[in-house]
Motif scaffolding. Structure first.
Motif, PDB file in Angstrom:
ATOM      1  N   GLY A  17     -42.101   5.071  11.091  1.00  0.00           N
ATOM      2  CA  GLY A  17     -42.713   4.722  12.328  1.00  0.00           C
ATOM      3  C   GLY A  17     -42.549   3.197  12.732  1.00  0.00           C
ATOM      4  N   LEU A  20     -46.328  -0.626  16.737  1.00  0.00           N
ATOM      5  CA  LEU A  20     -46.863  -1.940  16.361  1.00  0.00           C
ATOM      6  C   LEU A  20     -47.203  -2.105  14.844  1.00  0.00           C
ATOM      7  CD1 LEU A  20     -49.103  -2.011  19.339  1.00  0.00           C
ATOM      8  CD2 LEU A  20     -47.158  -3.444  18.959  1.00  0.00           C
ATOM      9  N   VAL A  21     -47.855  -1.212  14.258  1.00  0.00           N
ATOM     10  CA  VAL A  21     -48.325  -1.160  13.009  1.00  0.00           C
ATOM     11  C   VAL A  21     -47.213  -0.994  11.821  1.00  0.00           C
ATOM     12  CG1 VAL A  21     -49.948  -0.176  11.203  1.00  0.00           C
ATOM     13  CG2 VAL A  21     -50.826  -0.323  13.547  1.00  0.00           C
ATOM     14  N   GLU A  40     -37.522   4.805  12.604  1.00  0.00           N
ATOM     15  CA  GLU A  40     -38.023   4.894  14.089  1.00  0.00           C
ATOM     16  C   GLU A  40     -37.286   6.034  14.625  1.00  0.00           C
ATOM     17  OE1 GLU A  40     -41.153   3.912  15.970  1.00  0.00           O
ATOM     18  OE2 GLU A  40     -39.848   5.002  17.386  1.00  0.00           O
ATOM     19  N   SER A  41     -38.006   6.922  15.320  1.00  0.00           N
ATOM     20  CA  SER A  41     -37.494   8.088  16.187  1.00  0.00           C
ATOM     21  C   SER A  41     -36.703   7.670  17.373  1.00  0.00           C
ATOM     22  CB  SER A  41     -38.543   9.297  16.310  1.00  0.00           C
ATOM     23  OG  SER A  41     -39.434   8.684  16.959  1.00  0.00           O
ATOM     24  N   ARG A  42     -37.478   6.321  17.868  1.00  0.00           N
ATOM     25  CA  ARG A  42     -37.001   6.233  19.381  1.00  0.00           C
ATOM     26  C   ARG A  42     -35.752   5.295  19.045  1.00  0.00           C
ATOM     27  NH1 ARG A  42     -42.098   3.068  21.847  1.00  0.00           N
ATOM     28  NH2 ARG A  42     -41.874   2.357  19.537  1.00  0.00           N
ATOM     29  N   LEU A  58     -52.226  -4.881  25.294  1.00  0.00           N
ATOM     30  CA  LEU A  58     -53.282  -4.617  24.551  1.00  0.00           C
ATOM     31  C   LEU A  58     -54.089  -5.960  24.344  1.00  0.00           C
ATOM     32  CD1 LEU A  58     -51.035  -2.872  22.029  1.00  0.00           C
ATOM     33  CD2 LEU A  58     -52.734  -1.707  23.199  1.00  0.00           C
ATOM     34  N   ALA A  59     -55.405  -5.707  24.271  1.00  0.00           N
ATOM     35  CA  ALA A  59     -56.040  -6.994  23.832  1.00  0.00           C
ATOM     36  C   ALA A  59     -56.098  -7.233  22.142  1.00  0.00           C
ATOM     37  CB  ALA A  59     -57.574  -6.501  23.930  1.00  0.00           C
ATOM     38  N   LEU A 128     -38.378  11.483  11.352  1.00  0.00           N
ATOM     39  CA  LEU A 128     -38.791  12.131  10.485  1.00  0.00           C
ATOM     40  C   LEU A 128     -39.212  14.010  10.464  1.00  0.00           C
ATOM     41  CD1 LEU A 128     -39.618  11.669   7.224  1.00  0.00           C
ATOM     42  CD2 LEU A 128     -41.869  12.363   8.027  1.00  0.00           C
ATOM     43  N   ASP A 296     -52.784   4.368  13.843  1.00  0.00           N
ATOM     44  CA  ASP A 296     -53.070   5.671  14.449  1.00  0.00           C
ATOM     45  C   ASP A 296     -52.882   6.874  13.585  1.00  0.00           C
ATOM     46  OD1 ASP A 296     -54.004   3.950  16.412  1.00  0.00           O
ATOM     47  OD2 ASP A 296     -52.919   5.013  18.057  1.00  0.00           O
ATOM     48  N   GLY A 306     -61.027  -1.559  22.411  1.00  0.00           N
ATOM     49  CA  GLY A 306     -59.904  -2.529  22.263  1.00  0.00           C
ATOM     50  C   GLY A 306     -59.652  -2.654  20.843  1.00  0.00           C
ATOM     51  N   GLY A 308     -57.922  -0.208  18.367  1.00  0.00           N
ATOM     52  CA  GLY A 308     -56.872   0.527  17.687  1.00  0.00           C
ATOM     53  C   GLY A 308     -55.883  -0.178  17.154  1.00  0.00           C
ATOM     54  N   MET A 309     -55.356  -1.061  17.845  1.00  0.00           N
ATOM     55  CA  MET A 309     -54.210  -1.882  17.386  1.00  0.00           C
ATOM     56  C   MET A 309     -54.710  -2.813  16.258  1.00  0.00           C
ATOM     57  SD  MET A 309     -51.783  -4.783  18.966  1.00  0.00           S
ATOM     58  CE  MET A 309     -53.192  -5.422  19.849  1.00  0.00           C
ATOM     59  N   ASN A 310     -55.892  -3.336  16.709  1.00  0.00           N
ATOM     60  CA  ASN A 310     -56.546  -4.455  15.606  1.00  0.00           C
ATOM     61  C   ASN A 310     -56.817  -4.033  14.526  1.00  0.00           C
ATOM     62  OD1 ASN A 310     -56.831  -7.146  17.169  1.00  0.00           O
ATOM     63  ND2 ASN A 310     -57.359  -5.625  18.691  1.00  0.00           N
TER      64      ASN A 310
HETATM   65  P1  FAD Z   1     -47.900   3.553  17.605  1.00  0.00           P
HETATM   66  O1  FAD Z   1     -48.032   2.603  18.405  1.00  0.00           O
HETATM   67  O2  FAD Z   1     -47.977   5.196  18.447  1.00  0.00           O
HETATM   68  O3  FAD Z   1     -46.385   3.810  16.888  1.00  0.00           O
HETATM   69  C1  FAD Z   1     -45.963   5.050  16.190  1.00  0.00           C
HETATM   70  C2  FAD Z   1     -44.550   5.013  15.966  1.00  0.00           C
HETATM   71  O4  FAD Z   1     -43.944   6.114  15.502  1.00  0.00           O
HETATM   72  C3  FAD Z   1     -43.691   5.229  17.301  1.00  0.00           C
HETATM   73  O5  FAD Z   1     -42.828   4.025  17.537  1.00  0.00           O
HETATM   74  C4  FAD Z   1     -43.027   6.535  17.371  1.00  0.00           C
HETATM   75  O6  FAD Z   1     -41.655   6.719  18.248  1.00  0.00           O
HETATM   76  C5  FAD Z   1     -42.894   6.676  15.932  1.00  0.00           C
HETATM   77  N1  FAD Z   1     -42.855   7.992  15.431  1.00  0.00           N
HETATM   78  C6  FAD Z   1     -43.455   8.984  15.919  1.00  0.00           C
HETATM   79  N2  FAD Z   1     -43.017  10.119  15.231  1.00  0.00           N
HETATM   80  C7  FAD Z   1     -42.321   9.734  14.456  1.00  0.00           C
HETATM   81  C8  FAD Z   1     -41.159  10.501  13.617  1.00  0.00           C
HETATM   82  N3  FAD Z   1     -41.561  11.943  13.294  1.00  0.00           N
HETATM   83  N4  FAD Z   1     -40.311   9.831  12.973  1.00  0.00           N
HETATM   84  C9  FAD Z   1     -40.060   8.479  13.021  1.00  0.00           C
HETATM   85  N5  FAD Z   1     -40.787   7.917  13.753  1.00  0.00           N
HETATM   86  C10 FAD Z   1     -41.857   8.312  14.655  1.00  0.00           C
HETATM   87  N6  FAD Z   1     -55.583  -1.189  20.490  1.00  0.00           N
HETATM   88  C11 FAD Z   1     -55.892  -2.617  20.795  1.00  0.00           C
HETATM   89  O7  FAD Z   1     -56.372  -3.109  19.509  1.00  0.00           O
HETATM   90  N7  FAD Z   1     -56.407  -3.129  21.886  1.00  0.00           N
HETATM   91  C12 FAD Z   1     -56.260  -2.517  23.011  1.00  0.00           C
HETATM   92  O8  FAD Z   1     -56.619  -3.345  24.063  1.00  0.00           O
HETATM   93  C13 FAD Z   1     -55.736  -1.024  23.054  1.00  0.00           C
HETATM   94  N8  FAD Z   1     -55.794  -0.754  24.494  1.00  0.00           N
HETATM   95  C14 FAD Z   1     -55.275   0.702  24.243  1.00  0.00           C
HETATM   96  C15 FAD Z   1     -55.356   1.348  25.803  1.00  0.00           C
HETATM   97  C16 FAD Z   1     -54.838   2.447  25.878  1.00  0.00           C
HETATM   98  C17 FAD Z   1     -54.862   3.277  27.160  1.00  0.00           C
HETATM   99  C18 FAD Z   1     -54.317   3.300  24.490  1.00  0.00           C
HETATM  100  C19 FAD Z   1     -54.021   4.803  24.838  1.00  0.00           C
HETATM  101  C20 FAD Z   1     -54.363   2.851  23.445  1.00  0.00           C
HETATM  102  C21 FAD Z   1     -54.673   1.391  23.258  1.00  0.00           C
HETATM  103  N9  FAD Z   1     -54.959   0.759  22.071  1.00  0.00           N
HETATM  104  C22 FAD Z   1     -55.341  -0.799  22.004  1.00  0.00           C
HETATM  105  C23 FAD Z   1     -54.641   1.322  20.667  1.00  0.00           C
HETATM  106  C24 FAD Z   1     -53.125   1.048  20.435  1.00  0.00           C
HETATM  107  O9  FAD Z   1     -52.344   1.503  21.381  1.00  0.00           O
HETATM  108  C25 FAD Z   1     -52.692   1.943  19.114  1.00  0.00           C
HETATM  109  O10 FAD Z   1     -53.982   1.762  18.258  1.00  0.00           O
HETATM  110  C26 FAD Z   1     -51.597   1.236  18.369  1.00  0.00           C
HETATM  111  O11 FAD Z   1     -50.626   1.339  19.407  1.00  0.00           O
HETATM  112  C27 FAD Z   1     -51.237   2.048  17.192  1.00  0.00           C
HETATM  113  O12 FAD Z   1     -50.139   1.535  16.498  1.00  0.00           O
HETATM  114  P2  FAD Z   1     -49.433   2.446  15.635  1.00  0.00           P
HETATM  115  O13 FAD Z   1     -48.063   1.522  15.204  1.00  0.00           O
HETATM  116  O14 FAD Z   1     -50.250   2.860  14.341  1.00  0.00           O
HETATM  117  O15 FAD Z   1     -48.817   3.802  16.320  1.00  0.00           O
END
Ligand code: FAD
Length: 442
Positions: A17, A20-21, A40-42, A58-59, A128, A296, A306, A308-310
């Motif tokens: 993945g 962001l994280v 990364e799948s995309r 995102l904040a 994956l 996530d 705000g 999730g990402m933090n």
């Molecule tokens: P993701 O960003 O979902 O990344 C996962 C990655 O894994 C993707 O690129 C995907 O393509 C890849 N992937 C998935 N499946 C596979 C696979 N099988 N094989 C390979 N790759 C794969 N957070 C904040 O801190 N502040 C905010 O203001 C905020 N506002 C938000 C507003 C909304 C409307 C939403 C929905 C969320 C918000 N969040 C905010 C939360 C934040 O978007 C998430 O917590 C953050 O994006 C999580 O990051 P991640 O890398 O864990 O997951």
């Protein structure tokens, strides 16, 4: 079987993945000298002709910034952000009233993009498909349908709320898992600039609280605002024509119609369906010394604090701190990470759910505003004893579960603390009065 083709001075860490994280985590492992492979799948969005998907801005607050700072990315990201000093509440009549976030000088930033650290190999279009916990063997499907098998010493699951890595955890005994979809969905609408300037004051998180509905708007660098409308799915579905969209906005968000533009509203409302929001809690976060979940994938939270990402960014720094403590020995680091991090991530998931209700309803109520003022005054008088929950969560690295415990304690004791402060002030004045009198008598 594909080898990474690199000198194996250190173990191979596969980050599944590249969101962001995942991207940030890759930097942390790369900084420690591991051979990092991100899958990364995309496709690579830097080379994509058409970028599909949503544009959530995102904040980024203290926890996320601390994590970015650790890998030298803070300034780069923060300089691309817009500081937000306060919330701006929009009433149905269009009246605007700011509510500050806390102490002056504390701001939240909204970055438009996160970049990756260079010292790591990125494999795009690798989805994956399956993996084995015992061997660390992963099977990826490429965009042409071909399969590829890759082995790693450690697999870090950062593949988001619907994690494919997590599926293996679900098959195992003593894995706790719960997921809750909230009845609300969200939709993004863009508010364009007016005469090249922001259509509203930019340094605010704009909120239109309407009980069961809510809209927020965050500023972007290109002088647009991204407006996010949160509403129960059944309400979204009731609106089926452009006229109904305008009627709805006329009723609830009339001040935004000229700013978004009625033609754009009629069109954009139907561009994409409303998106669902899910809260996921699970434990443990690891399998043996082979795999760990972060971001996530471990804890999708509803987006009403705000955080999730933090929280996901903080996962990376917490993991790194434990790596330091246990000398990068995965068999000790992974269980310790679960022990330390699960209570905190569960606490922020609960808080986000609590705020989902608070932001919708209480932000309008006089009692809520009064309590916020009392908290802020108490914080001013006793900065070490009383710290508003929002301040602890957004502007400090106080562990989430400790912030919640402290908040409950403060809530129970605030009347006593007010009385205590008043008594201290009274005694102090009385004492000075006595001393003054004594002096006069001499
Ligand atoms: P993701 O960003 O979902 O990344 C996962 C990655 O894994 C993707 O690129 C995907 O393509 C890849 N992937 C998935 N499946 C596979 C696979 N099988 N094989 C390979 N790759 C794969 N957070 C904040 O801190 N502040 C905010 O203001 C905020 N506002 C938000 C507003 C909304 C409307 C939403 C929905 C969320 C918000 N969040 C905010 C939360 C934040 O978007 C998430 O917590 C953050 O994006 C999580 O990051 P991640 O890398 O864990 O997951």
């Amino acid at each position: 079987d594909k080898s990474t083709g690199r000198p194996t001075k250190k173990k191979v860490v596969a980050v599944v993945g590249g969101g962001l994280v995942g991207a940030l985590n890759a930097c942390f492992f790369a900084k420690r000298g591991f051979n990092v492979e991100v899958f990364e799948s995309r496709e690579d969005i830097r080379q994509a002709k058409v970028v599909k998907g949503r544009s959530i801005n995102l904040a980024l607050s203290h926890r996320g910034r601390q994590a970015l700072k650790h890998v030298g990315l803070e300034e780069k990201i923060v300089s691309q952000g817009i500081p937000m000093h306060a919330r701006m509440i929009h009433s149905p009549s269009g009246k605007q009233s700011p509510i500050p976030y806390g102490k002056k000088g504390q701001v939240i930033f909204a970055p438009s993009e996160a970049e990756t650290y260079p010292n790591t190999k990125l494999n795009f279009e690798h989805k994956l498909h399956d993996w084995t916990a015992e061997t660390g063997l992963m099977t990826f499907v490429r965009s042409d349908g071909s399969k590829e098998q890759i082995k790693a010493d450690l697999i870090v699951g950062c593949d988001g709320a619907f994690s494919a890595i997590r599926k293996q955890f679900l098959r195992r005994s003593r894995f706790n898992y719960s997921q809750t979809y909230i009845p609300h969905g969200y939709m993004e609408l863009t508010m364009p600039p007016i005469n090249g300037q922001f259509a509203m004051k930019p340094n605010y998180l704009h909120i239109w609280p309407r009980n069961t509905f809510m809209m927020i708007a965050l500023p972007n660098l290109d002088k647009t605002f991204t407006c996010t409308l949160f509403m129960p799915f059944e309400e979204f579905e009731k609106i089926t024509t452009g006229d109904e969209v305008i009627e709805f906005f006329q009723k609830y968000f009339p001040d935004t119609i000229p700013l978004i533009g009625s033609d754009a509203l009629r069109r954009d409302y139907f561009r994409l369906p409303a998106q669902a929001m899910v809260s996921v809690k699970c434990s443990p976060y690891h399998i043996n010394d082979k795999c760990v979940l972060m971001g996530d994938a471990a804890h999708a939270v509803v987006p009403f604090y705000g955080q999730g990402m933090n929280a996901g960014f903080e996962d990376c720094i917490v993991f790194d701190e434990i790596m330091e403590q246990f000398n990068e020995d995965f068999s000790s680091v992974l269980p310790e990470y679960t022990r330390v991090r699960v209570p905190d991530d569960h606490a922020i998931a609960d808080l986000a759910m609590y705020n989902y209700i608070e932001m919708r309803a209480h932000v309008n109520s006089k009692w809520f505003l009064f309590r916020k003022h009392v908290d802020n005054i108490l914080h001013f008088i006793m900065p070490r004893t009383i710290i508003p929950l929002y301040t602890m969560v957004t502007f400090t690295r106080t562990r989430y579960h400790e912030a919640v415990e402290r908040w409950h304690w403060q809530d129970k004791n605030d009347i006593f603390l007010i009385f205590h402060t008043w008594l201290q002030a009274w005694l102090f004045t009385a004492l000075w009065g006595c001393l003054g009198k004594g002096h006069n008598d001499l």
